[in-house]
Scaffold this active site. Structure first.
Site, mmCIF file in Angstrom:
data_model
loop_
_atom_site.group_PDB
_atom_site.id
_atom_site.type_symbol
_atom_site.label_atom_id
_atom_site.label_comp_id
_atom_site.label_asym_id
_atom_site.label_seq_id
_atom_site.Cartn_x
_atom_site.Cartn_y
_atom_site.Cartn_z
ATOM 1 N N GLN A 179 -0.142 2.091 5.076
ATOM 2 C CA GLN A 179 -0.573 0.822 4.490
ATOM 3 C C GLN A 179 -1.759 0.274 5.263
ATOM 4 O OE1 GLN A 179 1.064 -2.379 6.333
ATOM 5 N NE2 GLN A 179 -0.865 -3.197 5.592
ATOM 6 N N CYS A 180 -2.751 -0.228 4.531
ATOM 7 C CA CYS A 180 -3.885 -0.937 5.136
ATOM 8 C C CYS A 180 -4.130 -2.187 4.298
ATOM 9 C CB CYS A 180 -5.117 -0.036 5.230
ATOM 10 S SG CYS A 180 -5.832 0.442 3.647
ATOM 11 N N ALA A 181 -5.350 -2.645 4.231
ATOM 12 C CA ALA A 181 -5.647 -3.842 3.452
ATOM 13 C C ALA A 181 -5.704 -3.555 1.960
ATOM 14 C CB ALA A 181 -6.961 -4.468 3.912
#
Length: 111
Positions: A72-74
């Site tokens: 998960q990132c932005a």
């Protein structure tokens, strides 16, 4: 056809926020936050593990191989790279489609 292109390009499979949460709640997966420390401090998914993308290659051995790693990132771009790197090291990975923005848009908890 898109699935074929994803495999051809070596892109990880994506997962929606609700599906990711269900896998984590069932104990079958962990969420790996690959954003910077400043991004994580501003907001993160409770219970997620933090390992910035820049540190991933040196510290991936600390991740559980017996569980699916949901990167998960932005927005989903950096986490796709992380998922691909981890898959090359033998991990089972998924990419959180839309990143933490999709998690928040789904009404799921953040801190």
């Amino acid at each position: 056809m898109f699935g074929f292109l994803k495999k051809l390009l070596g892109l990880p499979d994506g997962i929606r926020a609700q599906e990711a949460q269900a896998l984590v709640k069932a104990g079958n997966a962990v969420i790996l936050d690959v954003r910077t420390p400043a991004e994580r401090k501003a907001m993160h998914i409770p219970g997620s593990t933090h390992l910035p993308l820049d540190d991933l290659s040196g510290k991936a051995s600390k991740l559980p191989k017996e569980k699916t790693i949901i990167c998960q990132c932005a927005s989903g771009m950096r986490s796709a790279s992380a998922a691909k790197q981890l898959a090359a090291q033998g991990f089972t990975t998924l990419n959180l489609s839309g990143g933490i923005a999709s998690w928040q848009a789904a009404g799921l908890p953040t801190k």
